[in-house]
Each structure stands twice: as structure tokens, then as C-alpha cells.
Motif scaffolding. Structure first.
Motif, mmCIF file in Angstrom:
data_model
loop_
_atom_site.group_PDB
_atom_site.id
_atom_site.type_symbol
_atom_site.label_atom_id
_atom_site.label_comp_id
_atom_site.label_asym_id
_atom_site.label_seq_id
_atom_site.Cartn_x
_atom_site.Cartn_y
_atom_site.Cartn_z
ATOM 1 N N CYS A 1 -9.692 0.956 -22.934
ATOM 2 C CA CYS A 1 -8.886 0.165 -21.754
ATOM 3 C C CYS A 1 -7.483 0.434 -21.766
ATOM 4 C CB CYS A 1 -9.554 -1.142 -21.695
ATOM 5 S SG CYS A 1 -9.153 -2.234 -23.228
ATOM 6 N N ARG A 2 -6.667 -0.263 -20.722
ATOM 7 C CA ARG A 2 -5.207 0.144 -20.683
ATOM 8 C C ARG A 2 -4.536 -1.093 -21.369
ATOM 9 N NH1 ARG A 2 -6.109 1.047 -14.608
ATOM 10 N NH2 ARG A 2 -6.861 3.183 -14.756
ATOM 11 N N ILE A 3 -4.937 -2.333 -21.444
ATOM 12 C CA ILE A 3 -4.315 -3.527 -21.974
ATOM 13 C C ILE A 3 -5.013 -3.624 -23.218
ATOM 14 C CG2 ILE A 3 -4.072 -6.141 -21.906
ATOM 15 C CD1 ILE A 3 -3.779 -5.595 -18.714
ATOM 16 N N HIS A 4 -3.975 -3.889 -24.478
ATOM 17 C CA HIS A 4 -4.647 -4.165 -25.754
ATOM 18 C C HIS A 4 -4.253 -5.608 -26.221
ATOM 19 C CE1 HIS A 4 -5.250 0.243 -25.838
ATOM 20 N NE2 HIS A 4 -6.191 -0.313 -26.198
ATOM 21 N N PHE A 5 -4.885 -6.430 -26.967
ATOM 22 C CA PHE A 5 -4.737 -7.752 -27.377
ATOM 23 C C PHE A 5 -3.455 -7.832 -28.250
ATOM 24 C CE2 PHE A 5 -6.154 -11.429 -30.311
ATOM 25 C CZ PHE A 5 -5.594 -12.497 -29.234
ATOM 26 N N ASP A 6 -3.336 -6.821 -29.130
ATOM 27 C CA ASP A 6 -2.173 -6.862 -30.008
ATOM 28 C C ASP A 6 -0.868 -6.657 -29.258
ATOM 29 O OD1 ASP A 6 -3.044 -4.148 -29.612
ATOM 30 O OD2 ASP A 6 -2.389 -3.441 -31.508
ATOM 31 N N ALA A 7 -0.819 -5.592 -28.195
ATOM 32 C CA ALA A 7 0.492 -5.596 -27.493
ATOM 33 C C ALA A 7 1.047 -6.094 -26.147
ATOM 34 C CB ALA A 7 0.199 -3.768 -27.139
ATOM 35 N N ASP A 8 -0.080 -6.587 -25.816
ATOM 36 C CA ASP A 8 0.351 -7.243 -24.474
ATOM 37 C C ASP A 8 0.519 -8.696 -24.410
ATOM 38 O OD1 ASP A 8 -0.444 -8.301 -21.522
ATOM 39 O OD2 ASP A 8 -0.183 -6.234 -21.403
ATOM 40 N N LYS A 9 1.515 -9.419 -23.990
ATOM 41 C CA LYS A 9 1.466 -10.859 -24.131
ATOM 42 C C LYS A 9 1.142 -11.602 -22.961
ATOM 43 C CE LYS A 9 3.535 -10.402 -27.961
ATOM 44 N NZ LYS A 9 2.729 -10.391 -28.917
ATOM 45 N N THR B 1 -9.188 -9.056 -22.922
ATOM 46 C CA THR B 1 -9.463 -7.658 -23.442
ATOM 47 C C THR B 1 -10.743 -7.572 -24.456
ATOM 48 O OG1 THR B 1 -8.150 -8.144 -25.307
ATOM 49 C CG2 THR B 1 -6.914 -6.922 -23.459
ATOM 50 N N THR B 2 -11.629 -6.722 -24.171
ATOM 51 C CA THR B 2 -13.143 -6.739 -24.534
ATOM 52 C C THR B 2 -13.468 -5.454 -25.088
ATOM 53 O OG1 THR B 2 -13.703 -8.549 -23.142
ATOM 54 C CG2 THR B 2 -15.505 -7.242 -23.999
ATOM 55 N N LEU B 3 -14.240 -5.327 -26.235
ATOM 56 C CA LEU B 3 -14.937 -4.201 -26.735
ATOM 57 C C LEU B 3 -16.382 -4.203 -26.613
ATOM 58 C CD1 LEU B 3 -14.387 -1.128 -27.788
ATOM 59 C CD2 LEU B 3 -14.692 -1.908 -30.132
ATOM 60 N N PHE B 4 -16.911 -3.404 -25.688
ATOM 61 C CA PHE B 4 -18.485 -3.592 -25.761
ATOM 62 C C PHE B 4 -18.827 -2.518 -26.885
ATOM 63 C CE2 PHE B 4 -17.310 -5.063 -21.568
ATOM 64 C CZ PHE B 4 -17.965 -6.326 -21.570
#
Length: 621
Positions: A391-399, A406-409
Motif C-alpha cells: 500500500c502507499r502509506i506505512h505505519f513507520d513512516a507516516d505521522k 495501515t493493514t497487512l492481510f
């Protein structure tokens, strides 16, 4: 292009409640249905309790009573009570609070009471009642609008404040409170406020030894490599030990607030432990060997803390207060003196810690070769990783608050992966596709994570090789069929996470996707049902002879339909580790040898639909 007039009329001013209801994420993070610990309904509960805790810290009232049913929350403290003339203002006017210009509140949790206003605005019903010196004032609201302003009456009740609220189900859709999440929240309050008693749904919560009790609840005595080290100073408390599990496990707090995402104080703690240990043993140990299998907790009190969000889950403050040392220096100096002293005075503990570090060092060196090869393979695969649809947004990079979604299935089989991939939200939802059943890694060493290509790629997709600080997705969702094979894959994946990345589960990041078992429809309406009870209700609602479809696997659900189950209405079952049982005992029970007791337990407790044949159960067990 027509010219648009930009005048005073173009500017719309929202009142406080409209603003909160229109932009709830600014005040409480994500909304959610209660399946995640950081969902908004828990933030509302916390905001109300925080005010009662601040009263206790000021020396007013040693008991707080909390009752939570499916949808209603009641919090009663025995502090001083809100001044009667300000009861309505305190819960409905932004920037009205009792804590401005007050030295006593310099290190409190909430400052201006925004949280209470958020709880009011986001509740379908909200009641506040204050008792002061024989008089009581009550006000009732709906969605932040005052509906009943009761006159002041005489009362024989004890001083204090009572708040009752029902979160608005038009904002928090399909919400429910998970008791374990509330219980953990309440335990944290009593650990951080030794001497405080909280009664929650009829049960008493109390702690004498603060963070030492917290760690004792999280790691049983058999698993501790040495007794819990418990250190206290002005504005700081620390507890730590080492266990046998992989990973690092931390609980960090600022001014009584559980900072689930850490921040400057936790970074300083991790750094200071390594520095102190190296200096004590006069050996330049690798930081990862010192911290491997650590279980630690830190609580600091800071003047005017700066958090990275309104929900206060990550500390951004660099200093303890004006003209005071940085958080980093403060934590470092404290541990350098007190942890060093402890190790000198307790040679048996110092020896046990040294053995634990050297064991981690041997394991790391043993893995070094295979790890290097596996990482080279993973690097190549990441360039064209067919298993991962990112996906485009990541938990570690986006505030932004979107990062919380953000979800990984993790799916099995091409058809299921295809349906989720086509219907997902490409901004926040990624898909990792398994090839058949993963390896049963129970009892295996961590090098299997590198030797097994699928596990290695999954580890890299999640970005958890060095710990969960840089986790790329907030939610890791196991999406398998609700049949015997699907249940088995689910168990194998949970074994992988619990064995090698337990902190991922303990920090509430792992979930099971619930998908409908039935579709009930007529020409006018379609209802998706997740169990037999919902199916019966749908049949009654739709009347005569509705069409009923039984979904046997995720691949049978079309992409269009799937979009309805992984969007706003997603149903997730969190994987919750209860504190009473150690991970090793759980894994031995479920994944160990086939004892008759274990077979019987699985047969009796597995939720299996009526049309699954008996022999499938036997194969699974």
C-alpha cells in the motif's frame, strides 16, 4: 474557468462540538469498533478516568469506581468535585480547565480538559454530576448539546464527580468494549499510582509495588533470568529483567499516560541500559545482545510534556522541564548510577544477566551466515516481490491518523488473495499471499525464519527483523477460510508470531479477519451474516423464501462483495494473550505432541459449521 469570490462568507466557523464531530481523529486518533487497543472508544474512557487520576495525584480521593457494559461507561471518583458553577463549562467549553497556572498540575496528564469535551461531543448520551459539600449539580447532553440543566440540590453523597456516557454509534459503528483491554488500562493506572484502589465491574485493582508488580504480571517467575530490578527516583521509576522469549518488550509511561508508541523516554531507556551494562562488565557487547529478551518498564514525570498527537501515545518532549536536563540525559544519569549500584550489590543477578547476554551473542553468531544469504535473497525478492501487494502509506513512516489504519492481510491461495487485492484500499491496505500451509516452527530456533523463504519474506514485508519499532503496518490480519484447513493455517501463523515475534502480539497488532458465512437476500435487500444467529435474524427480516448462500471459502466471495467486509465495516477479532499463561505453555499445548487431552480440547472448542464432516475434525486434531 469561473472566478470564485473569496469573501467573509466563504469562511465557516464551526462551534466546538461540530468541530470535534466533523474531525474526531484530531482528538481521539482513529475511530474503530473496539477491536484495537488504540480505538477511539478506549481513548474516551481514558480521558474521563485521567481527570479522576489527577484528583488522586493532588491528594483527593483514594478510590475510583468504573462500570462498563457493552455500550455504557460510568466513572465515579471521590475527589473534590467540579465547582458547581462550572460543571457545564468544564464539559462543553474548549479551553476551560482547572489546571492553568497551577503548580500542582505541572505534571498532570490532561491540561485543558479537551478530552472531556471530546467524550461529550462524541456520545449519544453524556451526564456529568458533581457533589461538593452537601450540594449536587447535574447536567445531561446528547451529542454535546445540553438537554437537561438540573438545578442544584441538597445531597448526603460524598464529594466527587460522576460521569456517565454512551459513545455515539453513528460515529463508532458496530462498536463493543473488549474487557481485557479495559482491564490492562486499569492495571496500568494502579501500577503508576501505588495506593490507589479502582473498582472495575465489581473487581478490585490495587498495587503496592508499582512497576515491579506490572512486570511480575507480564513475566512469570520461572521465565525470569534474575529477579526484577526495581529502581525509583524523583520523577522516574524503572523495572527490568530478562526472560527466554525472542524480541524486546517495553511498557513506557509519561505523567501516568501509557505511551504505546514510546518516544524520547523509551529511546533513552533502551540506550542507557546498553551503556550501563557495557561499562559495568567493561565489554563492548552488541546492543542487540544486551536487549534481547528484555522485559522493561519506565515511568517519567515531565513538566509540560509535548506529545506527537492528542491521544498522547508518543512523547516528543526533549527536556524534563524549563531549565532542566534533557529526557535523554535524565534517564541516562539515573540508570548509570542506580542500575550500576544494583549490579554491584547483587552479584548473582549480575552473573545471570551476563549469561543471558552471552547466550544471545552465541545465537546471533550462529545465525550470521544464513542471515546474510537470506537477506540478500529477500533484497532481490523485494524488488519484484510477487507475494506482497503493498500500500502507499506505512505505519513507520507516516505521522497522520491514516497510518493507524495501515493493514497487512496475510492470505492463502490465489483466489482469496485476488479478491482482497482487487477490493482493498490501496492507500492503507496491503496483501501478502502464502503458498499453501506454512511450516510448523514450534520448538525450532530463530534461524528457521531465515532458512524458510516464506517466513523471511513475511518478516521483511513487516520490517520486524530488528524489532517492532519500524513495523510497516499497524494491523497484521490473518485472513484464512473458516474451515479446518483455514484454522490450521491460522494456528501455524500464530505459532510463528508467538515463537519469534511475541511483542507483535503483545502490543495488539495481530488480528483474525472475520468474514461472513452466509449471504441472505431477496430482490430488495442483501444481508451478510457471520453466524447462525445472524442468519436466522436475517431470514425473519426478509420474510418468505429468501435466497441463502453459504460461503465455504474466501475465494467464493467476489471482489465487489469483499470490499464491504474490509472497509469501514471490517470485523476483526484481536489475538489477545492473557497474562496467566506463558507463551511456551500455550505453544506446547497447541502445537506439541498429540495428547488425548489436547485432541479432545480442540474437538470441543473449535467453532465448526454443521456441514463440515466429522473426519475433517479428526484430521485437524
Amino acid at each position: 474557468m469561473a472566478e470564485v469570490n473569496y469573501t467573509e462568507d466563504s469562511i465557516r466557523s464551526l462551534d466546538w462540538r461540530e468541530h470535534i464531530r466533523l474531525r474526531p481523529g484530531m482528538y481521539i486518533g482513529k475511530l474503530g469498533d473496539g477491536s484495537s487497543t488504540d480505538d477511539g472508544i478506549y481513548i474516551l474512557v481514558k480521558e474521563i478516568i485521567d481527570n479522576s487520576i489527577d484528583e488522586y495525584v493532588m491528594g483527593n480521593g483514594k478510590t475510583i469506581e468504573i462500570k462498563v457494559s457493552d455500550h455504557k461507561v460510568v466513572v465515579r471518583d471521590y475527589g473534590r468535585g467540579i465547582p458547581l458553577g462550572k460543571v457545564i463549562d468544564c464539559v462543553s467549553k474548549i479551553n476551560t480547565g482547572g489546571k492553568y497556572d497551577s503548580k500542582a498540575f505541572q505534571k498532570s496528564v490532561g491540561l485543558n480538559g479537551v478530552g472531556t469535551k471530546a467524550a461529550n461531543a462524541l456520545s449519544s448520551y453524556f451526564k456529568v454530576q458533581s457533589v461538593r459539600d452537601g450540594q449536587m449539580k447535574t447536567a445531561e447532553f446528547e451529542q454535546g448539546i445540553l438537554t437537561v440543566d438540573h438545578p442544584v440540590t441538597e445531597t448526603s453523597q460524598r464529594n466527587g464527580t460522576l460521569v456517565t456516557f454512551v459513545p455515539d454509534d453513528t460515529i463508532f459503528r458496530n462498536y463493543h468494549f473488549i474487557p481485557e483491554y479495559l482491564e490492562n488500562l486499569i492495571w496500568n493506572y494502579v501500577y503508576l499510582n501505588a495506593g490507589l484502589t479502582i473498582h472495575f465491574n465489581g473487581q478490585k485493582y490495587y498495587s503496592e509495588n508499582g512497576l515491579k508488580d506490572l512486570l511480575a504480571r507480564k513475566i512469570d517467575a520461572e521465565s525470569q533470568r534474575y529477579p526484577i530490578v526495581h529502581l525509583k527516583g524523583d520523577d522516574i521509576e524503572v523495572a527490568l529483567t530478562h526472560g527466554n522469549e525472542y524480541g524486546e518488550e517495553y511498557y513506557s509511561f509519561v505523567n501516568g499516560q501509557y505511551t504505546t508508541q514510546g518516544g524520547t523516554h523509551l529511546a533513552a531507556f533502551r540506550e542507557a541500559v546498553v551503556k550501563t551494562v557495557r561499562e559495568f562488565y567493561k565489554k563492548d557487547y552488541d546492543a542487540s545482545d544486551v536487549r534481547a529478551s528484555i522485559v522493561g518498564a519506565i515511568s517519567v514525570r515531565v513538566q509540560e510534556p509535548v506529545f506527537e498527537s492528542q491521544t498522547k501515545t508518543k512523547l516528543g518532549s526533549q527536556t524534563i522541564g524549563p531549565d532542566l536536563p534533557t529526557v535523554r540525559a535524565f534517564v541516562n544519569d539515573f540508570l548509570k548510577e542506580h542500575l550500576d549500584n544494583y549490579l554491584h550489590k547483587n552479584p548473582a543477578a549480575a552473573d545471570a544477566l551476563k549469561r543471558r547476554i552471552e547466550q544471545s551473542e552465541r545465537e546471533r553468531k550462529d545465525m550470521a551466515g544464513i542471515k546474510k544469504l537470506a537477506n540478500q535473497r529477500a533484497k532481490k525478492a523485494n524488488l519484484h516481490n510477487r507475494k506482497l501487494r503493498d500500500c502507499r502509506i506505512h505505519f513507520d513512516a507516516d505521522k497522520s491518523e491514516k497510518a493507524l489504519l495501515t493493514t497487512l492481510f496475510i492470505t492463502e491461495g490465489d483466489s482469496a488473495s485476488g479478491s482482497i487485492t482487487k477490493s482493498r484500499n490501496v492507500e492503507t491496505e496491503a496483501v501478502f499471499s502464502l503458498r499453501g500451509k506454512p511450516l510448523n516452527c514450534f520448538g525450532l530456533k530463530k534461524k528457521v525464519v531465515y532458512e524458510n523463504e516464506e517466513f523471511n519474506l513475511l518478516q521483511h514485508a513487516l520490517n520486524i527483523e530488528e524489532g517492532i519499532e519500524d513495523l510497516r503496518y499497524n494491523r497484521v490480519v490473518i485472513a484464512t477460510d473458516a474451515d479446518v484447513d483455514g484454522m490450521h493455517i491460522r494456528l501455524l501463523l500464530l505459532t510463528f508470531f508467538l515463537q519469534f515475534f511475541p511483542d507483535l502480539v503483545k502490543n495488539g497488532h495481530v488480528f483474525i479477519l472475520e468474514t461472513p458465512l452466509f449471504r441472505v437476500r431477496n430482490k430488495k435487500e442483501t444481508i451478510y451474516c457471520y453466524n447462525e444467529t445472524e442468519k436466522q435474524q436475517a431470514m425473519r427480516k426478509l420474510g418468505k423464501n429468501p435466497e441463502i448462500t453459504r460461503f465455504k471459502g474466501l475465494g467464493e466471495i467476489s471482489p465487489d462483495e469483499f470490499g464491504k467486509f474490509i472497509g469501514d465495516n471490517i470485523r476483526l477479532e484481536p489475538v489477545i494473550l492473557r497474562n496467566e499463561t506463558s507463551i511456551q505453555k500455550i505453544l506446547t499445548y497447541y502445537m506439541g505432541k498429540n495428547t488425548p487431552e489436547r485432541q479432545q480440547f480442540i474437538i470441543e472448542n473449535l467453532k465448526i459449521e454443521k456441514d463440515l464432516v466429522e473426519e475433517e475434525v479428526e484430521v485437524y486434531a
